[in-house]
Design a protein around this motif. Structure first.
Motif: not given
Length: 477
Positions: A222-247
């Motif tokens: 991941i190189v970019v993730v905006n504020r709205q994506a954080e609110e909409i999507l069920p993301l995990k393992n913050k911070p996200y930048e630099g991590k593999y998308i599947e994680e």
């Protein structure tokens, strides 16, 4: 105050600088003072906009060490020492040469040529210059040559002393260098401001767009993730930048697009209880996949946005123009009709108004809407007579430009969408083409519309008031 400041420890050096500045129309301020006070003055000057400072010897070294700004040093060349050697011809005994940092080789060459008995002392700053003077005294020197720092201590140890002064050429060279440095600083600041502006614009676009945006590089990180994506999507393992998308977001399907290079547009995906509209687009550079960018939008937010659009349209004229007080009639039949209409207005059921032409069916429709709970939402009237089935269907359902995304600028909302939350008045429904009537019936049953060329159904909440002539029963038979 000008952006270049010339600091001189002597009035003689300052006057040379002023002459050059005047001749060449330079924008440079000149200040004369001791090296002890130079730092404080320079700090105040920087606060007033000075970007480049010119000085000599120990003063320049002190300023470079203590200030975070451009310092141009006026260097002593062999020309500055020639005047000193003229004075030294008549001096007897050992002569001490004091130099900041490295002793120039030409000094010893001149001394040998002129048969001068010389000793050479280098120092790095105020802390060790006194030791250099003391050593010269111990070595039997009685006359010194050098800069201002050594001069101050030479007086303490009863030294005769000659203070070096820069030539005009040396000062002019430093002034030219300062102007070039200032020009570079201004260009760099301009470039920095432009980059900062672009960065702020980029961040504003990312964080204040309604869409969630997520991008990965060709390694899938991941190189970019905006504020709205954080609110909409069920993301995990913050911070996200630099991590593999599947994680972070295993169900994103971005890795699939990274492998195939095929874009996936306007797809619906479900995460938990949320339905998301998403686009996944490969980033191609010179024909090679360098990453994937995806946009995400909560379908509920799309509906909310459309509701705001509908509300704005409502404010621009989609309102009921008549009230029951505008309907004039004294007959028992008219009074009973008004009474019944007011009663029906309180409920949210669909209504059919029958009557001869000119009896005020549309006025009743306006008045019922105005009396209902939907009064603050749109009221839209559509004439169903003398119109082709295709045109009426397009007017009621809206359309998508073929091949375009849902909600693109080429899209056109239909009457059911525009009247969402309010009332849709279908005037002369009995004269509508049968094909269009079947579409209306389906919408009434499902509370959903699908635009022409559309790929998604859109939920609508509309109350229907229809009007027809008295011959409706005969047409049904």
């Amino acid at each position: 105050m000008n952006q270049i400041l010339f600091i001189s420890p002597s009035e003689q050096g300052a006057n040379k600088a002023r002459d050059i500045i005047f001749r060449h129309h330079m924008k440079v301020d000149v200040w004369v003072g001791s090296w002890e006070n130079a730092r404080n003055y320079a700090e105040q000057a920087i606060k007033q906009g000075v970007k480049v400072i010119i000085s000599r010897g120990g003063t320049a070294a002190l300023l470079r060490h203590s200030l975070d700004t451009a310092i141009i040093k006026v260097r002593f060349t062999s020309a500055a020492y020639l005047e000193a050697f003229e004075r030294l011809r008549s001096v007897e005994g050992k002569i001490a040469f004091f130099v900041l940092d490295t002793m120039p080789s030409f000094i010893s060459h001149f001394c040998k040529l002129l048969n001068i008995d010389a000793c050479y002392y280098s120092y790095t700053g105020d802390k060790d210059v006194e030791e250099a003077v003391k050593k010269a005294k111990a070595d039997g020197c009685h006359f010194g040559v050098g800069g201002v720092l050594a001069k101050n201590y030479a007086r303490l140890y009863d030294f005769s002393y000659y203070t070096l002064e820069n030539t005009e050429d040396e000062i002019e060279l430093a002034l030219d260098s300062a102007q070039q440095t200032l020009s570079s600083i201004i260009q760099e600041e301009k470039h920095h401001r432009e980059l900062q502006l672009k960065l702020e614009q980029y961040e504003a676009v990312l964080n204040y767009t309604h869409d969630g945006i997520l991008a990965i590089n060709k390694e899938g990180n991941i190189v970019v993730v905006n504020r709205q994506a954080e609110e909409i999507l069920p993301l995990k393992n913050k911070p996200y930048e630099g991590k593999y998308i599947e994680e972070v977001f295993p169900s994103s399907k971005l890795s699939s697009v990274l492998r195939t290079g095929e874009k996936e547009m306007d797809e619906l995906m479900k995460t938990g209880n949320v339905v998301i509209n998403t686009n996944r687009i490969p980033i191609m550079v010179n024909g090679k996949i360098e990453g994937v960018v995806a946009t995400f939008k909560d379908v509920d937010s799309i509906r909310n946005s459309e509701q705001k659009i509908r509300t704005n349209l409502h404010k621009r004229g989609m309102i009921a123009r008549y009230r029951f007080s505008d309907i004039v009639g004294e007959s028992k039949v008219m009074k009973r009709a008004i009474y019944m209409a007011k009663s029906f207005a309180k409920y949210d059921a669909n209504i059919l108004i029958q009557g001869e032409i000119g009896t005020g069916k549309e006025m009743f429709a306006h008045a019922i809407h105005h009396e209902s709970q939907r009064r603050n939402h749109p009221f839209l009237a559509v004439n169903c007579s003398n119109i082709s089935a295709d045109r009426l269907t397009r007017q009621l359902l809206g359309r998508e430009k073929e091949g375009e995304l849902f909600g693109s600028p080429e899209s056109q909302e239909g009457a059911f969408e525009l009247a969402h939350g309010g009332t849709l008045f279908l005037d002369k429904i009995d004269e509508a083409p049968l094909e269009a009537q079947s579409d209306i019936l389906r919408i009434l049953e499902d509370n959903e519309v699908c635009r022409i060329n559309g790929r998604h159904t859109i939920s609508v909440d509309v109350r229907i008031i229809a009007s027809a002539g008295n011959g409706l029963q005969k047409k049904c038979k």
